[in-house]
Scaffold this motif. Sequence first.
Motif, PDB file in Angstrom:
ATOM      1  N   GLN A 112      36.516  81.543 -28.756  1.00 22.31           N
ATOM      2  CA  GLN A 112      35.177  82.136 -28.694  1.00 22.31           C
ATOM      3  C   GLN A 112      34.157  81.122 -28.199  1.00 22.31           C
ATOM      4  O   GLN A 112      33.285  81.442 -27.390  1.00 22.31           O
ATOM      5  N   GLU A 113      34.263  79.882 -28.674  1.00 26.10           N
ATOM      6  CA  GLU A 113      33.336  78.842 -28.230  1.00 26.10           C
ATOM      7  C   GLU A 113      33.615  78.439 -26.787  1.00 26.10           C
ATOM      8  O   GLU A 113      32.707  77.984 -26.092  1.00 26.10           O
ATOM      9  N   HIS A 114      34.857  78.603 -26.366  1.00 24.89           N
ATOM     10  CA  HIS A 114      35.173  78.339 -24.960  1.00 24.89           C
ATOM     11  C   HIS A 114      34.389  79.289 -24.050  1.00 24.89           C
ATOM     12  O   HIS A 114      33.975  78.911 -22.956  1.00 24.89           O
ATOM     13  N   ARG A 115      34.167  80.497 -24.530  1.00 22.14           N
ATOM     14  CA  ARG A 115      33.403  81.463 -23.739  1.00 22.14           C
ATOM     15  C   ARG A 115      31.908  81.241 -23.911  1.00 22.14           C
ATOM     16  O   ARG A 115      31.170  81.083 -22.955  1.00 22.14           O
ATOM     17  N   ARG A 116      31.440  81.259 -25.126  1.00 23.79           N
ATOM     18  CA  ARG A 116      30.016  81.044 -25.392  1.00 23.79           C
ATOM     19  C   ARG A 116      29.850  80.792 -26.883  1.00 23.79           C
ATOM     20  O   ARG A 116      30.703  81.155 -27.682  1.00 23.79           O
ATOM     21  N   ARG A 117      28.717  80.216 -27.240  1.00 19.07           N
ATOM     22  CA  ARG A 117      28.423  79.937 -28.644  1.00 19.07           C
ATOM     23  C   ARG A 117      27.863  81.185 -29.306  1.00 19.07           C
ATOM     24  O   ARG A 117      27.008  81.868 -28.748  1.00 19.07           O
ATOM     25  N   GLY A 118      28.347  81.438 -30.504  1.00 19.45           N
ATOM     26  CA  GLY A 118      27.865  82.595 -31.228  1.00 19.45           C
ATOM     27  C   GLY A 118      26.492  82.366 -31.837  1.00 19.45           C
ATOM     28  O   GLY A 118      26.044  81.239 -32.029  1.00 19.45           O
ATOM     29  N   LYS A 119      25.812  83.461 -32.162  1.00 17.95           N
ATOM     30  CA  LYS A 119      24.481  83.390 -32.738  1.00 17.95           C
ATOM     31  C   LYS A 119      24.575  82.975 -34.205  1.00 17.95           C
ATOM     32  O   LYS A 119      25.439  83.441 -34.950  1.00 17.95           O
TER      33      LYS A 119
END
Length: 375
Positions: A112-119
């Motif tokens: 998930q962090e490879h794609r984008r950082r979560g809110k």
Amino acid sequence: EAPGKRMPGALATAQQDKVCRVLPERTGGRREPLYHLFYSRMNRFLQRPGWALWGASIPVISVTVMGTEEKTNTGSIPMQEDGQMKKSYIREKKYRCGSEYMAVGVYAVTDQEHRRRGKKHKESDRGQKERNKHASLRRKQRKAIANFGRDGFFLTGTYEESYLPEDFAACRRDVENYKRRVIGATVKRFGVSRDKIRLMLWAVRKGEAGRLHMHGFAECVGMGAADRREMLEDLWRRRVPGTGEYEPLGTMNADRMDMKKLLGVDGQGKNGTIGYIYGHKERACIETRNLSQPEELAPSDTKWSRRQLRKGCTECAENAYWWEQHYPGFEVVQVMIYDPGQLYEADRPRPDGWEATEAQAYLILRRRGFAKVRT
């Protein structure tokens, strides 16, 4: 399609390059591969008036090519040793600290962090706050490395009992006034512009009932060791009310920068001088606006493997040559190995994810061609 003759709707013979279909003359008579018939053009045909019924009546033809093997492109899918899809990536994050130094962090991140950082949805826990503190420490260390060198000074200012501030806010005001006086006196003495003067100062308190004092770094073009007393040490003072005279607040020591101590190579622990400053219970940073920020390069999640990171954090943790092979043109100044989650923790850690069990590495590198680490 017979050689030399095209018939609308006919299939090419085996002598042609590939199995294809010749579209009707009303559509231009173009030859197209069979597998494009229903994927590339069907939507366009169905959007034309009168073609919807024609398209619905076309039978679906299954074509099996003998002697071929279906292949799946898995080159971009990271795999684990057991053949399962990889759930975490090894991220390499670089920070260019001026023209001489570079800091690198190597750690695991989730897909998930490879794609984008979560809110962020909730306040950080105590452990995460401690990690945030050390992340701030490393940012300040990179900033200090990028702006101060052998021509700079490390400052320590203390108070006499009669001038000891009542609270932390008063100590911070004294540090801000000191910064203003140093800039004014240096501009007047050396005739340089304000952007040639770099200061990074802290008002600090050691412990709950500790004494208030000051630490910091200073560097100015043209300021040598002979000028440090007049330009730095004597300006730790305050005006006597109702007069034009000044009295010293206490003692100010301005010592030449020791890069080994700043980098944590010798003396001040693995985090160096900045780590010593961050060991104070209360601290506030006052700095000039002209300090250059370290350049954060785009992270790479495909350069390192899980096996390489494990090897670097265990058997090669003290092998400078092994690390230098990964960064040509640089030499290792310091390698710091952190426990899992100590350097970086995933936003959404998972109990079945191995990113929470991998050690992490943080390096300080120095570009080859410069003088030895300055003392």
